[in-house]
Design a protein around this motif. Structure first.
Motif, PDB file in Angstrom:
ATOM      1  N   LEU A 161       0.868  -1.228  -0.269  1.00  0.00           N
ATOM      2  CA  LEU A 161       0.164   0.128   0.073  1.00  0.00           C
ATOM      3  C   LEU A 161       1.120   0.986  -0.236  1.00  0.00           C
ATOM      4  CD1 LEU A 161      -2.699  -0.979   2.665  1.00  0.00           C
ATOM      5  CD2 LEU A 161      -3.387  -0.550  -0.099  1.00  0.00           C
TER       6      LEU A 161
ATOM      7  N   ARG B 143       2.137   1.993  -3.463  1.00  0.00           N
ATOM      8  CA  ARG B 143       1.406   2.678  -3.923  1.00  0.00           C
ATOM      9  C   ARG B 143       0.773   4.117  -3.744  1.00  0.00           C
ATOM     10  NH1 ARG B 143      -2.982   0.665  -3.768  1.00  0.00           N
ATOM     11  NH2 ARG B 143      -3.496  -0.907  -3.775  1.00  0.00           N
TER      12      ARG B 143
ATOM     13  N   SER C 197      -2.908   6.580   0.879  1.00  0.00           N
ATOM     14  CA  SER C 197      -3.220   8.002   1.986  1.00  0.00           C
ATOM     15  C   SER C 197      -3.294   6.602   3.197  1.00  0.00           C
ATOM     16  CB  SER C 197      -4.356   8.270   1.536  1.00  0.00           C
ATOM     17  OG  SER C 197      -6.186   7.368   2.093  1.00  0.00           O
TER      18      SER C 197
ATOM     19  N   MET D 130      -5.857   6.966   4.991  1.00  0.00           N
ATOM     20  CA  MET D 130      -7.536   6.410   5.458  1.00  0.00           C
ATOM     21  C   MET D 130      -7.219   4.771   4.713  1.00  0.00           C
ATOM     22  SD  MET D 130     -10.605   8.586   5.128  1.00  0.00           S
ATOM     23  CE  MET D 130     -10.394   9.959   3.961  1.00  0.00           C
ATOM     24  N   VAL D 131      -6.580   4.174   4.061  1.00  0.00           N
ATOM     25  CA  VAL D 131      -6.786   2.944   3.537  1.00  0.00           C
ATOM     26  C   VAL D 131      -5.870   1.975   4.572  1.00  0.00           C
ATOM     27  CG1 VAL D 131      -5.638   1.591   1.415  1.00  0.00           C
ATOM     28  CG2 VAL D 131      -6.744   4.125   1.171  1.00  0.00           C
TER      29      VAL D 131
ATOM     30  N   VAL E   7      -7.627   1.241   7.148  1.00  0.00           N
ATOM     31  CA  VAL E   7      -9.448   0.744   7.094  1.00  0.00           C
ATOM     32  C   VAL E   7      -8.798  -0.918   7.222  1.00  0.00           C
ATOM     33  CG1 VAL E   7     -10.756  -0.133   5.135  1.00  0.00           C
ATOM     34  CG2 VAL E   7     -10.714   1.835   5.900  1.00  0.00           C
ATOM     35  N   ALA E   8      -7.660  -0.715   6.097  1.00  0.00           N
ATOM     36  CA  ALA E   8      -6.598  -1.762   5.765  1.00  0.00           C
ATOM     37  C   ALA E   8      -6.546  -2.674   7.205  1.00  0.00           C
ATOM     38  CB  ALA E   8      -5.772  -2.230   5.168  1.00  0.00           C
TER      39      ALA E   8
ATOM     40  N   GLY F  30      -9.176  -4.520   8.864  1.00  0.00           N
ATOM     41  CA  GLY F  30      -9.426  -5.469   8.638  1.00  0.00           C
ATOM     42  C   GLY F  30      -8.611  -6.424   9.591  1.00  0.00           C
TER      43      GLY F  30
ATOM     44  N   ILE G 101     -16.006   3.168   2.490  1.00  0.00           N
ATOM     45  CA  ILE G 101     -15.458   3.092   1.633  1.00  0.00           C
ATOM     46  C   ILE G 101     -15.123   2.258   0.847  1.00  0.00           C
ATOM     47  CG2 ILE G 101     -12.755   2.125   2.626  1.00  0.00           C
ATOM     48  CD1 ILE G 101     -12.492   3.972   5.014  1.00  0.00           C
TER      49      ILE G 101
ATOM     50  N   LEU H  31     -11.867  -7.145   3.490  1.00  0.00           N
ATOM     51  CA  LEU H  31     -11.520  -5.240   3.718  1.00  0.00           C
ATOM     52  C   LEU H  31      -9.671  -5.240   3.695  1.00  0.00           C
ATOM     53  CD1 LEU H  31     -12.772  -4.078   7.068  1.00  0.00           C
ATOM     54  CD2 LEU H  31     -13.133  -3.732   5.174  1.00  0.00           C
ATOM     55  N   ILE H  32      -9.013  -6.354   4.076  1.00  0.00           N
ATOM     56  CA  ILE H  32      -7.753  -5.767   3.159  1.00  0.00           C
ATOM     57  C   ILE H  32      -7.795  -5.952   1.755  1.00  0.00           C
ATOM     58  CG2 ILE H  32      -5.214  -6.634   3.779  1.00  0.00           C
ATOM     59  CD1 ILE H  32      -5.770  -8.100   6.625  1.00  0.00           C
TER      60      ILE H  32
ATOM     61  N   MET I  57      -8.931  -3.019  -0.283  1.00  0.00           N
ATOM     62  CA  MET I  57      -7.044  -1.802  -0.398  1.00  0.00           C
ATOM     63  C   MET I  57      -6.518  -2.074  -1.054  1.00  0.00           C
ATOM     64  SD  MET I  57      -8.461   0.385   1.832  1.00  0.00           S
ATOM     65  CE  MET I  57     -10.250   0.383   1.211  1.00  0.00           C
ATOM     66  N   LEU I  58      -6.038  -2.883  -0.769  1.00  0.00           N
ATOM     67  CA  LEU I  58      -4.959  -3.679  -1.677  1.00  0.00           C
ATOM     68  C   LEU I  58      -5.203  -2.897  -3.587  1.00  0.00           C
ATOM     69  CD1 LEU I  58      -3.250  -6.947   0.399  1.00  0.00           C
ATOM     70  CD2 LEU I  58      -2.091  -4.665  -0.289  1.00  0.00           C
ATOM     71  N   TYR I  59      -6.409  -3.886  -3.354  1.00  0.00           N
ATOM     72  CA  TYR I  59      -6.313  -3.809  -5.647  1.00  0.00           C
ATOM     73  C   TYR I  59      -7.258  -3.013  -5.737  1.00  0.00           C
ATOM     74  CZ  TYR I  59      -3.824  -7.800  -4.862  1.00  0.00           C
ATOM     75  OH  TYR I  59      -2.420  -8.790  -3.926  1.00  0.00           O
ATOM     76  N   ARG I  60      -8.378  -2.550  -5.078  1.00  0.00           N
ATOM     77  CA  ARG I  60      -9.527  -1.173  -5.470  1.00  0.00           C
ATOM     78  C   ARG I  60     -10.134  -0.148  -4.230  1.00  0.00           C
ATOM     79  NH1 ARG I  60     -11.597  -0.099  -9.645  1.00  0.00           N
ATOM     80  NH2 ARG I  60     -13.703   0.427  -9.935  1.00  0.00           N
ATOM     81  N   PRO I  61      -8.880   0.576  -3.696  1.00  0.00           N
ATOM     82  CA  PRO I  61      -8.689   1.152  -2.776  1.00  0.00           C
ATOM     83  C   PRO I  61      -9.543   2.612  -3.164  1.00  0.00           C
ATOM     84  CG  PRO I  61      -6.961   2.077  -4.083  1.00  0.00           C
ATOM     85  CD  PRO I  61      -7.247   1.005  -4.335  1.00  0.00           C
TER      86      PRO I  61
ATOM     87  N   LEU J  64      -8.923   6.930  -2.284  1.00  0.00           N
ATOM     88  CA  LEU J  64      -9.000   7.162  -0.614  1.00  0.00           C
ATOM     89  C   LEU J  64      -7.501   8.214  -0.478  1.00  0.00           C
ATOM     90  CD1 LEU J  64     -11.076   7.058   1.417  1.00  0.00           C
ATOM     91  CD2 LEU J  64      -9.981   4.952   2.317  1.00  0.00           C
TER      92      LEU J  64
END
Lengths: 365, 288, 288, 244
Positions: free
Chosen positions: B87, B90, B93, B95-96, B99-100, B103, C225, C271-272, C275-279, C288
């Motif tokens: 993450l 890439r 941010s 926030m991402v 949230v990760a 999870g 999200i 959730l993870i 966030m990894l593949y489609r934030p 985000l």
């Protein structure tokens, strides 16, 4: 946002809805004539999962111990994490998909969620909960030794032992709060006085400061109105604070994992569960019974008893089962002899018990 | 009022537990600048590892503690390697990442509950019969004394690590500005991986010590983490001393707060203190 | 069928929450984790009014909105001072404090007992106890709120919100007093959440504090999200997905004793992965 | 008539005097250049005049009457000032059209929700976007534009506000020749409309070509002022540029 992703998402949505529809239709079995389905809603995940697992193991144990009966009894368990919206979903799934004949719920909150739904769908509902409001309505029952019953025995024991000053540690959780409210009413008529009343949140692990507050209140005995795990941590920290005033509780000591913390302390318990239930439960799960496990075992047998009363070719309707339940008197359950009063509360006597060399034991005073 | 010495002692005990979490949290936040909700679960991992090694396998207690701390560190390192690092590559941010980490926390907590059931367990053998010490008018158990000593030790260790070693210099460079650190030739991703290992190991140790003091359950992480975050923010996020200072302040305000008000308002008091600081001193006590 | 209607009602309530939170998180870029508090304010206002006074459902909804706006105004003023991550932590605090008030202000909210016996809405003799009618009512409310949200986001006001999200310092120079705008959108979204709360209370006829915890706010945040930031249809899709997912998993044959925990693992992993593949979420526009 | 004057303007960054008792006067309807080596305080001055930074000392006078010492950033545009930024600051994930529309609408919450004259705003936006040749790309996200297009969009954004004073901070930096022509023509057009332009620029050629007046700054102080030709010949200015 090009066209492609819009299409892909659209398809995903359609698939998701179709899957739910398929699962719902495929599983919604037809209403069978000689099989009684009992849906059980209890917390199976989250921090109270061990209580849900205790309920499940107790009911599976009851199903195992079932002799030969005219009808077969199937158990279906659904997790609700003690969260109202998930409880509602679980109940509606049990009604809509599994077409259950009876629902068992755990906890006053979920009980209050299930009660109106059960009433509306004319399905018998037995709640393992202390809040009498859950038992409102023709189809709703609760099986929890009523606070009034427990407090009566508790106050008598205090007076018998000539205790005048009572210290209280209470968790602001439903069951505990219900018992405390009733106890405070009862104590008004006696000369027993609550000298300190410390309230704490469910999940609290650091009681040191409220213990210090209560330390010099002059209480002759402390009532620990909380359940596992708070009651063990509280007991431990009271001892660590150098206090050796006697401790007592309502039901909590029986279900505690570290029973030797409360060696020699007396307490009030719902009833004296027959010895072999505890040993059978430990044999099956090598854990001691949790809060409400004995109640769940009894409830399964109560439903069976009410249903078996009808010898007809097809199984009795929920109305018949509900009416039959209200007539049950002196049913020999694991929690002693139970009788159902007219507003749907299964009355079981309360008894004074004591922890003697690590084992709960009756005191026949 | 001889209740006050005991309250002071309780505040110190609570303060040192929060400090343990805050130290680990601050160490990681300083380098990565995001709130890692999964940091709390590392405490549970540490606690359960010791439970498994010491109680189930019966290994020597000290060896079990070392294994527990190491395991928590490895899981933290793994989280960074497989979730946060991609993450960060890439430029995701905060926030991402938040949230990760939410999870990761939910999943890890559930895995622990599957392996050990969600029952509350204790690690210490001698329940209730611990040696008690009379200190300045209050009572404290052996475990609690150890917690206070360990907190002081870890603070000293971290300060030594940060200000006296090359690794520490690199970590501080990353805390100031990650891009500049990269330009200067520091392999930031490798260093941040180690930071995660150390931070998570500290959280594991905190979990183990809390386990000895009261006990462990899969969901113990979030409660500890929130108090650790409050302590860090009050003391000054990313500042090692700040975290400890904030933790003790929180411990005192909480314990004296519930003395004056009552037990069930404890969490509300803690967060009110946080909001007061966020309004008047968002940088925290220590940060300039 | 009854089960699907029930899920549809839950979906529409959580879609309202998703759409309203998206205005704050997706469009204005403010990570608010206190939405469940306003959801609770609406629920408790309706519950108290319907059980203790003769006030009807629809007037209780309006009163709920007023209380939510008043409270969100106070909280919003305080929050507008916090920057970045501190904003999120500040909202953690407010959610905890309001939850403590629900739990401990016994004579108003009946504390842990919760409030049972909340009546259903009455409108020209339509029987809202029948879930299908209630579903229609819920969908009408959802449609209304979706229309309002759409009107706002398409208006210049919506553009200013997006500009605040993109570069607040720049839009200030062009003459916008951004704290007013942030406060306005915060209150509007709080009012919408209160409506969802009123619907929830009347549908379930019983509420207690446990439905309005911090984790509930995290759940609503996940809806926004996952569904897609700054895209109202995304919030609706997120609600559909996160309400249906646990239900679908009920049918997936995990072995019974670990079924529930496995669902939590799957939920965390999803959730993870998102966030990894489609934030930016399923159909989100803003990364985000 | 001086449309904008500063009196002993002062700005300190932890001890260092970025702007040191600066007093300048800007003529209405003229193009004024601000020149000086890097770090001489040019951008800081622009930030002070546009309210992005707080003024530590001295004051700014608009039209000889309005005095502001401590102004809130959002009030600056009410004094008729708008600006571009040294490194472009656009609303990245918004369309080109939205980037213009957002600065054209009412400034208060209520007004912006219930917008009245929508066509008027769209007409202005189209007009300025046509001028910078970005009208065809109006539905693209700002983040996807080329560097030059982003510069032009930022300038279009200031034109759309139709204010009196325009602060351009190195608008020509990194532009291709034909884009430079567009920007130069826009600035000349503003002058014809009797608007005031303050131009921060390094390119001496452009300074000579466009500016009526210039101020040379060095380490936050005013080194020299006057016509570009005369000022650029001064020894002190050359030395400052070549660096002692």
């Amino acid at each position: 946002m090009n066209k492609l992703t819009k299409w892909v998402i659209g398809i995903i949505v359609v698939i998701a809805v179709v899957i739910t529809g398929y699962f719902v239709s495929q599983n919604s079995s037809k209403v069978s004539t000689e099989q009684i389905k009992i849906g059980v809603v209890a917390p199976m995940s989250g921090n109270l999962a061990f209580l849900g697992e205790g309920i499940r193991d107790a009911m599976l144990l009851a199903q195992q111990d079932l002799g030969n009966t005219q009808y077969t009894y199937e158990l279906i368990f659904e997790d609700d994490q003690l969260d109202s919206k998930i409880t509602a979903s679980a109940v509606n799934k049990l009604l809509g998909v599994n077409k259950v004949d009876a629902i068992v719920s755990f906890g006053s909150g979920p009980g209050n969620v299930v009660a109106p739904i059960a009433e509306q769908n004319n399905v018998v509902h037995l709640g393992i909960a202390s809040d009498p409001n859950v038992a409102k309505g023709e189809f709703n029952f609760i099986h929890w030794t009523p606070p009034a019953e427990e407090n009566k025995v508790f106050v008598e024991e205090l007076q018998r032992r000539g205790i005048k000053k009572l210290g209280v540690f209470e968790s602001n959780q439903q069951g505990a709060a219900a018992v405390m409210a009733d106890l405070k009413e009862k104590l008004k008529e006696t000369d027993i006085e609550i000298v300190t009343d410390q309230v704490f949140n469910v999940g609290e692990k650091d009681f040191r400061s409220i213990i210090s507050k209560a330390k010099n209140s002059g209480a002759e005995i402390y009532l620990l109105m909380a359940f596992s795990p708070e009651v063990e941590v509280l007991g431990k920290q009271i001892k660590e604070a150098g206090i050796n005033t006697p401790l007592t509780s309502i039901e909590a000591f029986e279900l505690s994992e570290q029973v030797d913390l409360f060696e020699g302390e007396w307490y009030v318990n719902a009833a004296s569960p027959t010895g072999d239930f505890t040993t059978k439960f430990e044999a099956k799960t090598n854990e001691n019974p949790t809060l409400g496990a004995a109640n769940a075992y009894d409830i399964f047998n109560l439903i069976v008893a009410a249903t078996e009363a009808f010898k007809g070719s097809t199984k009795p309707t929920p109305n018949q089962i509900a009416n039959e339940l209200t007539t049950i008197k002196d049913f020999n359950g694991v929690l002693g002899n139970l009788s159902v009063d007219e507003d749907g509360i299964v009355i079981s006597k309360a008894a004074i018990r004591m922890i003697k060399d690590g084992k709960p034991v009756d005191i026949d005073n | 009022m001889e209740i006050v010495p005991q309250l002071i002692l309780n505040s110190i005990i609570a303060g040192s537990i929060y400090a343990l979490i805050a130290l680990g949290f601050n160490f990681v936040y300083g380098a990565t600048k995001f709130f890692n909700l999964a940091h709390g679960v590392m405490a549970a991992i540490g606690g359960y590892a010791v439970f498994y090694f010491a109680k189930t396998l019966g290994l020597n207690l000290y060896f079990a503690v070392i294994l527990g701390v190491a395991l928590a560190g490895i899981v933290g390192y793994g989280l960074d390697k497989f979730i946060y690092l991609p993450l960060r590559k890439r430029k995701a941010s905060n926030m991402v990442l938040l949230v990760a980490s939410l999870g990761a926390m939910t999943a890890l907590q559930a895995v622990i509950a599957i392996l050990f059931t969600s029952r509350f367990k204790t690690i210490s053998q001698n329940i209730g019969t611990q040696k008690l010490f009379e200190v300045l008018g209050g009572v404290i158990t052996q475990t609690q004394l150890i917690i206070i000593l360990v907190t002081a030790l870890i603070l000293a260790g971290l300060v030594f690590l940060l200000y006296k070693t090359l690794f520490g210099k690199a970590v501080r460079a990353i805390s100031d500005d990650e891009e500049v650190a990269q330009i200067v030739g520091i392999n930031t991703n490798k260093i941040i991986g180690y930071v995660f290992f150390i931070g998570s190991a500290l959280a594991g140790l905190a979990g183990i010590l809390v386990g000895f003091d009261t006990g462990i359950e899969p969901t113990m992480g979030l409660g500890l983490l929130l108090k650790g975050v409050i302590a860090s923010v009050i003391g000054g996020v990313g500042n090692i001393y700040g975290g400890v200072l904030g933790a003790f302040l929180l411990g005192f305000v909480e314990n004296f707060g519930i003395w004056k008000i009552s037990g069930e308002w404890k969490d509300a008091i803690a967060f009110t203190l946080l909001i007061v600081f966020l309004i008047f001193r968002p940088r925290g006590i220590m940060n300039k | 069928m009854e089960y699907l209607i029930h899920l549809a009602i839950l979906f529409s309530i959580y879609a309202i929450l998703g759409v309203s939170l998206n205005l704050v998180v997706g469009y204005t870029g403010l990570l608010s984790v206190t939405h469940a508090a306003f959801y609770g304010i609406g629920a408790y206002t309706t519950a108290i009014l319907l059980t203790k006074t003769g006030v009807g459902f629809f007037s209780s909804v309006i009163l709920g909105i007023i209380v939510a706006i008043a409270l969100s105004f106070l909280i919003g003023v305080v929050l507008s001072k916090f920057k970045g991550d501190y904003y999120a932590i500040g909202t953690f605090g407010f959610n905890t404090i309001i939850f403590a008030i629900f739990l401990n202000w016994q004579n108003l909210t009946m504390g842990p007992f919760g409030i049972p016996g909340i009546s259903k809405p009455e409108l020209l003799s339509i029987n809202f106890a029948n879930n299908f009618n209630f579903l229609v009512l819920a969908l009408i409310f959802l449609g209304l709120i979706y229309f309002i949200a759409r009107f706002i986001t398409k208006s210049p006001f919506g553009r200013v919100l997006k500009a605040i999200r993109e570069d607040e310092k720049a839009i200030v120079v062009f003459g916008y007093n951004t704290p007013y705008f942030k406060l306005a959108i915060f209150s509007i979204s709080a009012a919408m959440a209160a409506v969802a709360g009123s619907l929830f209370a009347s549908y379930l006829t019983f509420i207690d504090p446990s439905s309005f915890r911090l984790m509930e706010s995290a759940f609503i945040l996940a809806i926004v999200i996952l569904g897609g930031l700054a895209n109202l249809r995304g919030a609706i899709l997120g609600a559909l997905f996160l309400i249906l997912l646990p239900e679908i998993l009920r049918f997936v044959g995990f072995p019974p004793d670990i079924a529930a925990q496995m669902r939590q693992v799957v939920y965390g992993v999803i959730l993870i992965l998102v966030m990894l593949y489609r934030p930016q979420g399923l159909i989100g526009e803003y990364k985000l | 008539m001086k449309i904008l004057e500063t009196k002993n303007l002062m700005k300190r960054f932890n001890g260092v005097r970025a702007i040191d008792r600066l007093s300048i006067g800007i003529e209405k309807g003229q193009i004024t250049g601000i020149v000086g080596p890097n770090g001489s305080g040019k951008t800081t001055l622009i930030n002070l005049l546009s309210g992005v930074l707080e003024i530590d000392g001295g004051e700014v006078i608009i039209d000889g009457i309005e005095k502001f010492t401590r102004v809130l950033p959002h009030q600056v545009s009410s004094y008729g000032i708008t600006r571009t930024f040294q490194n472009v600051r656009l609303f990245e994930q918004m369309t080109v059209l939205d980037n213009i529309l957002v600065v054209v609408t009412e400034r208060n919450v209520f007004g912006s929700i219930f917008e009245k004259n929508i066509e008027h705003h769209h007409k202005i936006s189209e007009e300025v976007l046509q001028k910078v040749g970005l009208w065809e790309k109006r539905n693209q996200l700002a983040v996807n534009l080329s560097y030059g297009q982003r510069k032009l969009l930022e300038i279009a954004r200031t034109l759309a506000m139709k204010t009196e004073i325009y602060l351009f901070d190195e608008p020509f930096a990194g532009l291709f020749p034909e884009m430079r022509k567009i920007v130069a023509s826009i600035i000349r057009e503003l002058k014809q409309k009797n608007k005031t332009v303050i131009l921060v620029e390094h390119d001496i050629g452009l300074i000579r070509e466009l500016c009526d007046q210039i101020f040379v700054m060095d380490e936050g102080k005013l080194l020299a002022e006057g016509e570009p030709e005369a000022v650029l010949k001064k020894r002190s200015v050359i030395e400052a540029y070549l660096g002692e």
